[in-house]
Design an enzyme around this catalytic site. Sequence first.
Site, mmCIF file in Angstrom:
data_model
loop_
_atom_site.group_PDB
_atom_site.id
_atom_site.type_symbol
_atom_site.label_atom_id
_atom_site.label_comp_id
_atom_site.label_asym_id
_atom_site.label_seq_id
_atom_site.Cartn_x
_atom_site.Cartn_y
_atom_site.Cartn_z
ATOM 1 N N HIS A 207 -6.059 -6.154 -4.953
ATOM 2 C CA HIS A 207 -5.164 -7.307 -4.958
ATOM 3 C C HIS A 207 -4.388 -7.333 -6.268
ATOM 4 O O HIS A 207 -4.919 -6.992 -7.317
ATOM 5 C CB HIS A 207 -5.979 -8.605 -4.806
ATOM 6 C CG HIS A 207 -5.158 -9.792 -4.423
ATOM 7 N ND1 HIS A 207 -4.453 -10.530 -5.346
ATOM 8 C CD2 HIS A 207 -4.918 -10.376 -3.217
ATOM 9 C CE1 HIS A 207 -3.814 -11.513 -4.724
ATOM 10 N NE2 HIS A 207 -4.079 -11.456 -3.445
ATOM 11 N N ASP B 68 -6.533 -10.214 3.355
ATOM 12 C CA ASP B 68 -5.606 -9.714 4.374
ATOM 13 C C ASP B 68 -6.290 -8.730 5.314
ATOM 14 O O ASP B 68 -5.994 -8.694 6.508
ATOM 15 C CB ASP B 68 -4.402 -9.035 3.708
ATOM 16 C CG ASP B 68 -3.589 -9.995 2.858
ATOM 17 O OD1 ASP B 68 -3.291 -11.093 3.349
ATOM 18 O OD2 ASP B 68 -3.271 -9.656 1.705
#
Length: 427
Positions: free
Chosen positions: A306, A363
Amino acid sequence: MSKTATLEIEGKKYELPIFIGTENEMSIDISKLRDLSGAITLDQGYKNTGACKSEITFLDGEEGILHYRGYSIEELADKAGFLEVSYLLIFGELPTVAQLEDFESHIRKYTLVNEEMKSIIDGFPKTAHPMGVLSALTSALIAFNPSAVNPENEDELYEAVCKLMGKFLVIASWTYRKSLGYPLNYYDNTLGYVENFMQLMFKLPTEPYSANPLIVKALDKLFILHADHEQNCSTSTVRMVGSSHAGLFASVSAGISALWGPLHGGANQAVLEMLEEIQANGGDADKYIAKAKDKNDPFRLMGFGHRVYKNFDPRAKIIKKAADEVLNTLGVNDPILEIAKKLEKAALEDEYFVSRKLYPNVDFYSGIIYRALGIPTDMFTVMFAIGRLPGWIAQWKEMRLNKEPIGRPRQVYTGSPLRPFKEFDQR
């Protein structure tokens, strides 16, 4: 005694105040820098620039911490519902039983969407991307609600918030139904907010529909995890557009467009597209894991690591359990999801990924859940938008009540210096 930072430019020193937030984040206030020195800062992408002071969300990427209004994301996902968290984000405190009941009641009051909106959605081809349709429909709400919202009038603001929360869920589901050619469903005021989303999406006029409670619970958590995430691209867009005193609906519509990008809200769609690519090329997950390790190979695993979290994404820890429960409950037999499990196992156990902290992020797991529920990949970002809506509203409200100035970034010009105009015969 207040702290200051000293900046020296061409031998001249300037004292700049230091501002420290409630979680000990240190910032240098450069708001007077240009007036004092004639210089500006250059920070492409605003990665080191605090554009506002905010009481809504605290994020520490190094430690993997996410708080909404001082409450940990772990506790909120475990103990609260999505509308509770929405109320917290927008109004600053967790609601009492009476406040939550009133909030839900007012949302139900505004769930009926004007029939003329159907004419607007009918103007889009079935192939139109749901995010483009959603942005347009959200903007179109202004036509049916032309009065500007006064954020300083509590009653007026409350009604506008409930109106947007109620209608947004309906028009979001309509983008999906439109793509299938199905009749558009309406909100059922006897059901909860997330249950309503399920029936709005999947109920057919030819048969009864009942949402699986475990699925409702998993989606409720996902919406909470997506509800706000500090000053990301779409949230900054909402605040920037709103700073011109554009209305709430227009500002949220702009946020939807920002979220649409593959580097932002489209990341979970990119995860499934990657898995589908692996499946189409033989389904060999090990081959693609090796490609990801090869620095000379352009392939990269989507949904791992991330930009903000330098450790494990705290939201991923929460939703991993929900993803496992959903897959076990539904008993889904899907080769795409089998590939996802192999990639997840490698990322959690392989030294290459572990040492680089390339863990699965939110995600990755949200894409798996949506796939298991039969939600098409081009609807994934719409799902993200539903969860992010209360955060956008809260950020717009805070920006307006703080009377923040209109957003107007500076630039460093790198074009041609002044030059004389050339007539046609000289070009």
